[in-house]
Design a protein around this motif. Sequence first.
Motif, PDB file in Angstrom:
ATOM      1  N   PRO B 337       0.945  -1.239  -0.037  1.00 25.67           N
ATOM      2  CA  PRO B 337      -0.051   0.015  -0.109  1.00 25.67           C
ATOM      3  C   PRO B 337       0.847   1.294  -0.007  1.00 25.67           C
ATOM      4  N   GLU B 338       0.616   2.131  -0.864  1.00 24.10           N
ATOM      5  CA  GLU B 338       1.368   3.378  -1.162  1.00 24.10           C
ATOM      6  C   GLU B 338       0.676   4.754  -1.159  1.00 24.10           C
ATOM      7  N   TRP B 339       0.835   5.614  -0.389  1.00 21.84           N
ATOM      8  CA  TRP B 339       0.022   6.944  -0.778  1.00 21.84           C
ATOM      9  C   TRP B 339      -0.043   7.245  -2.282  1.00 21.84           C
ATOM     10  N   GLY B 340      -1.065   7.489  -3.002  1.00 21.32           N
ATOM     11  CA  GLY B 340      -0.902   8.393  -4.039  1.00 21.32           C
ATOM     12  C   GLY B 340      -1.197   6.930  -5.187  1.00 21.32           C
ATOM     13  N   VAL B 341      -1.338   5.720  -4.606  1.00 21.48           N
ATOM     14  CA  VAL B 341      -1.447   4.609  -5.708  1.00 21.48           C
ATOM     15  C   VAL B 341      -3.124   4.162  -5.273  1.00 21.48           C
ATOM     16  N   GLU B 342      -3.869   4.004  -6.222  1.00 23.27           N
ATOM     17  CA  GLU B 342      -5.160   3.314  -6.003  1.00 23.27           C
ATOM     18  C   GLU B 342      -5.254   2.070  -5.295  1.00 23.27           C
ATOM     19  N   LEU B 343      -6.257   1.803  -4.377  1.00 19.79           N
ATOM     20  CA  LEU B 343      -6.288   0.530  -3.479  1.00 19.79           C
ATOM     21  C   LEU B 343      -6.425  -0.768  -4.416  1.00 19.79           C
ATOM     22  N   GLN B 344      -5.827  -1.684  -4.049  1.00 20.33           N
ATOM     23  CA  GLN B 344      -6.048  -2.972  -4.787  1.00 20.33           C
ATOM     24  C   GLN B 344      -7.188  -3.549  -4.265  1.00 20.33           C
ATOM     25  N   THR B 345      -7.668  -4.845  -4.835  1.00 15.09           N
ATOM     26  CA  THR B 345      -8.784  -5.409  -4.313  1.00 15.09           C
ATOM     27  C   THR B 345      -8.413  -6.135  -2.922  1.00 15.09           C
ATOM     28  N   GLU B 346      -7.113  -6.512  -2.857  1.00 16.56           N
ATOM     29  CA  GLU B 346      -6.780  -7.209  -1.618  1.00 16.56           C
ATOM     30  C   GLU B 346      -6.690  -6.208  -0.616  1.00 16.56           C
ATOM     31  N   HIS B 347      -6.352  -4.975  -0.807  1.00 18.59           N
ATOM     32  CA  HIS B 347      -6.318  -3.940   0.238  1.00 18.59           C
ATOM     33  C   HIS B 347      -7.796  -3.785   0.781  1.00 18.59           C
ATOM     34  N   GLU B 348      -8.651  -3.493  -0.399  1.00 17.90           N
ATOM     35  CA  GLU B 348     -10.110  -3.440   0.026  1.00 17.90           C
ATOM     36  C   GLU B 348     -10.811  -4.332   0.806  1.00 17.90           C
ATOM     37  N   ARG B 349     -10.240  -5.651   0.625  1.00 19.00           N
ATOM     38  CA  ARG B 349     -10.950  -6.466   1.070  1.00 19.00           C
ATOM     39  C   ARG B 349     -10.505  -6.857   2.448  1.00 19.00           C
ATOM     40  N   PHE B 350      -9.209  -6.479   2.528  1.00 21.21           N
ATOM     41  CA  PHE B 350      -8.635  -6.352   4.149  1.00 21.21           C
ATOM     42  C   PHE B 350      -9.258  -5.507   4.869  1.00 21.21           C
ATOM     43  N   LEU B 351      -9.589  -4.276   4.500  1.00 18.62           N
ATOM     44  CA  LEU B 351     -10.243  -3.216   5.134  1.00 18.62           C
ATOM     45  C   LEU B 351     -11.510  -3.694   5.694  1.00 18.62           C
ATOM     46  N   SER B 352     -12.328  -4.318   4.752  1.00 20.28           N
ATOM     47  CA  SER B 352     -13.767  -4.569   5.160  1.00 20.28           C
ATOM     48  C   SER B 352     -13.830  -5.863   5.889  1.00 20.28           C
ATOM     49  N   GLU B 353     -12.993  -6.902   5.402  1.00 19.57           N
ATOM     50  CA  GLU B 353     -13.240  -8.089   6.079  1.00 19.57           C
ATOM     51  C   GLU B 353     -12.323  -8.476   7.211  1.00 19.57           C
ATOM     52  N   GLU B 354     -11.240  -8.038   6.999  1.00 23.90           N
ATOM     53  CA  GLU B 354     -10.436  -8.106   8.587  1.00 23.90           C
ATOM     54  C   GLU B 354     -10.252  -7.172   9.452  1.00 23.90           C
ATOM     55  N   HIS B 355     -10.231  -5.890   8.942  1.00 22.90           N
ATOM     56  CA  HIS B 355      -9.970  -4.731   9.892  1.00 22.90           C
ATOM     57  C   HIS B 355     -11.389  -4.240  10.445  1.00 22.90           C
ATOM     58  N   PHE B 356     -12.412  -3.880   9.595  1.00 22.99           N
ATOM     59  CA  PHE B 356     -13.406  -3.335   9.984  1.00 22.99           C
ATOM     60  C   PHE B 356     -14.665  -4.303  10.234  1.00 22.99           C
ATOM     61  N   LYS B 357     -14.333  -5.570   9.658  1.00 24.25           N
ATOM     62  CA  LYS B 357     -15.322  -6.602   9.560  1.00 24.25           C
ATOM     63  C   LYS B 357     -16.643  -6.138   9.526  1.00 24.25           C
ATOM     64  N   GLY B 358     -16.726  -5.252   8.496  1.00 23.51           N
ATOM     65  CA  GLY B 358     -17.917  -4.879   7.820  1.00 23.51           C
ATOM     66  C   GLY B 358     -17.779  -3.656   6.933  1.00 23.51           C
ATOM     67  N   PRO B 359     -19.016  -3.186   6.249  1.00 24.19           N
ATOM     68  CA  PRO B 359     -18.795  -2.408   5.026  1.00 24.19           C
ATOM     69  C   PRO B 359     -17.975  -1.064   5.418  1.00 24.19           C
ATOM     70  N   VAL B 360     -17.255  -0.451   4.680  1.00 21.33           N
ATOM     71  CA  VAL B 360     -16.505   0.821   4.933  1.00 21.33           C
ATOM     72  C   VAL B 360     -16.518   1.566   3.630  1.00 21.33           C
ATOM     73  N   THR B 361     -16.874   2.963   3.763  1.00 24.78           N
ATOM     74  CA  THR B 361     -16.495   3.886   2.827  1.00 24.78           C
ATOM     75  C   THR B 361     -15.160   4.740   2.942  1.00 24.78           C
ATOM     76  N   VAL B 362     -14.326   4.489   1.822  1.00 25.58           N
ATOM     77  CA  VAL B 362     -13.145   5.370   1.909  1.00 25.58           C
ATOM     78  C   VAL B 362     -13.353   6.488   0.906  1.00 25.58           C
ATOM     79  N   THR B 363     -12.944   7.596   1.624  1.00 20.85           N
ATOM     80  CA  THR B 363     -12.940   8.995   0.805  1.00 20.85           C
ATOM     81  C   THR B 363     -11.700   9.685   0.829  1.00 20.85           C
ATOM     82  N   ASP B 364     -12.042  10.758  -0.184  1.00 21.99           N
ATOM     83  CA  ASP B 364     -10.728  11.780  -0.257  1.00 21.99           C
ATOM     84  C   ASP B 364      -9.540  10.887  -0.874  1.00 21.99           C
TER      85      ASP B 364
END
Lengths: 472, 472
Positions: B337-364
């Motif tokens: 993960p690197e600031w300035g680069v679009e999130l990959q599906t693996e990052h997105e899934r980690f955020l919702s599935e493992e970190h937040f364990k639920g839906p999450v909206t990423v902004t800005d």
Amino acid sequence: MEYLKISQILKDQPVGKEITVKGWLRSVRKNKSFSFLVLNDGTCQGTLQVIVDADAVENYEEVSSLLIGSCVRIDGLIVESGGKGQSVEMQGKAVEIYGKTDESYPLQKKGTSLEFLREKAHLRPRTNLFGAVFRVRHQLAMATHKFFDQQGFYYLNSPILTAVDAEGAGEMFQVSTMDLANIPKHKDGSVDYSTDYFGKETSLCVTGQLEGECFAMGMGSVYTFGPTFRAENSNTPRHLSEFWMIEPEVAFMDLEGNAKLAQDYIQFLIKHTMENTSEELEAIDKFLGFQAKQNKEKYESHLPILEKVRDTKFEVISYTDAIDILNKSGKKFEFKPEWGVELQTEHERFLSEEHFKGPVTVTDYPKDCKAFYMKQNEDGRTVRAMDVLVPGVGEIIGGSQREEDLGKLKQRISEMGMHEDPLWWYLELRKFGTAPHSGFGLGFERAIRYVTGMSNIRDVIPFPRTPKNCDF
Amino acid sequence: MEYLKISQILKDQPVGKEITVKGWLRSVRKNKSFSFLVLNDGTCQGTLQVIVDADAVENYEEVSSLLIGSCVRIDGLIVESGGKGQSVEMQGKAVEIYGKTDESYPLQKKGTSLEFLREKAHLRPRTNLFGAVFRVRHQLAMATHKFFDQQGFYYLNSPILTAVDAEGAGEMFQVSTMDLANIPKHKDGSVDYSTDYFGKETSLCVTGQLEGECFAMGMGSVYTFGPTFRAENSNTPRHLSEFWMIEPEVAFMDLEGNAKLAQDYIQFLIKHTMENTSEELEAIDKFLGFQAKQNKEKYESHLPILEKVRDTKFEVISYTDAIDILNKSGKKFEFKPEWGVELQTEHERFLSEEHFKGPVTVTDYPKDCKAFYMKQNEDGRTVRAMDVLVPGVGEIIGGSQREEDLGKLKQRISEMGMHEDPLWWYLELRKFGTAPHSGFGLGFERAIRYVTGMSNIRDVIPFPRTPKNCDF
């Protein structure tokens, strides 16, 4: 402070409440010590008048100098209105200016003909007339889904990209990803599609019917509601190159059931629209009357005809009887009615407007007038087609019972010089568990044109596409 | 005799009534003196069992020899059923055979993999699984219209044919009526579009957003629901060349309101579908479990996750915080993960599935990751974009607040090397009465895939279009 939409304010009339409203200025009348701002936010036909006192808001000079079309947020108090034709108005307390306009803003009070507004299709939804037209369009779409959903139909998204010319009419748009400046060709000069995106010649659909039949033959009752395309070179007020079509398809339904379904659907559309957009229909009617007066033309509102179509049982006659009626009418037509030839609009209008004075469904047309998939009658001459004719336009719906017999269908395809190969899947519907079935098609924009009374079809679709015109 | 659909029979259980039923045979069990016919008519997941006694119907020999997939009409008496899992059955009195099948009928009980059925897309709506999928699809479409209509949105049919590349991505299908074997060219070898249907280069739309903004800036709240196209060469279970998209666009709405609308919409979709197609969701779940078992894979039903998404408030975090979370997680990602680069599906899934364990909206998001029309933040580095991530798939919705400032928008267009000319009308929305506004897009098939749990997107659209595949 609560933000309320203008439709809510006019409905609930929250007198004595301080609220926020947001919208575009329809007019500004400036006086020395106060100004009238008239605001619309698109949520309804109505507007809200806001009185702004010079000493009530800080930026009075700027606010009172705003031009038509400017966008603002206003906080203020809702009070009863002394003005004619309005129940409530607002006393403005604070005005935030979101966006100004300047003198070049095209939607001035004068000089906005329909032709001119077509060139400003990105702005015309801000006008009174087009707001009305597109709210009616919305309600006709909602009525369509409601009608079919309530009767257990499934909404089917038939494909847009297709390799089949389903109507055999040939007037299709080609779709390709090849470099048009360097089209790969075979030795004989014909196009080599092997490197194209789909690896073969592909076009935009003219109908979703054949795919609708696939789904009806398993899910029972389905309807499409999607865009269809015609690459005809027709520059008329009745033709679009891209238009939306609704096509129900029903297993176990014969032509009588089909005619009944078409009547029920049209009547539901009218009923729903009159109930939900009466103000819009009246506003459009008023505009059309005004326009006719300016052009020194006679104007007769179409709304009473609509009501009649809504409430009248549709007559059903055969094509053969229709030809008879036309020939015995004594009326002089441009095209003489003749058995074996498709009815002209003048014939259709005579039947519905003068003879039956109401909607009429004509059935059992000569087979050579109609498409290959229509069910053949035993007379060997006619097919189980139907056209629904309504006063004011003529044909509004075309449909048929479909040929469910594999042998007869194949024979007809051959007679018409068509090829079976691309239709292998369509033929298999008849090979495996075939069933009687029927359906019809309604051009959505033709229906909107009919219900609104708008004369040019380009004025009832958000961004019209016609020959040499693909702007926005 | 009254004709009843099977959904009605199972619901009303009209025991003691003689009725007519019509449908396709799901199975036939022949005994010496009687046979069991199991019938489905597409109106629901359920079937009706009909017992036909050898001496009850004239054509018993023929009827009892019918193959799966044959189509029949049966008159009979509804009686209580002794069989397990069925409330009523029918005693057949007369059977009319509409259409037989033969041994070549592809939908036999065995050997019908999803891959195989994709090649029989004209017949697969007759299967238990695809009947379920397409009924869920129907309800998701109905839920979409209901959700937006109830909140005062207007349904907008944005144009399919366009001369604008709205996303600047360039992966568009060209549309033409020119003879591809004889493309007219200028002296420099470039294509001369003057004789083409629209007189200029034309493509199929990739979004209806820009036109949606035109309508929001006058009618307030609108949504599109129509086909969009990508000529990408992506042969994956997640990509279609033709897919349907829903794009709401709302005047006076900021990013917070946008995120709230997205949450409300997704939760409404799940709620409506679970209420109206619970049997279908269970049938699909059962199939997926069975399929996993056959492939010796672990299966975990996605239905509990769906319920969680339906009932949970979506977290909202900034992209910058998301990058922080990812980097501090200690998790090893394929792409760092690197600031300035679009999130990959693996990052997105980690955020919702493992970190937040639920839906999450990423902004800005960083402005260089996103399209030209997004509203620029004051930090000069990020834009008011949002992606909604859900457990199981990652991104399901993408949206943004739009740049309403004419100067900033022009500057961004220039920075990105785009041309202003084809966007003159889009820019005028900012010149005349501009306002804050926001919107988002949901790929309809991605939503169906998510709600049904089907793994291949080709199995949730009636007739999928993918590279080298435009059949039916």
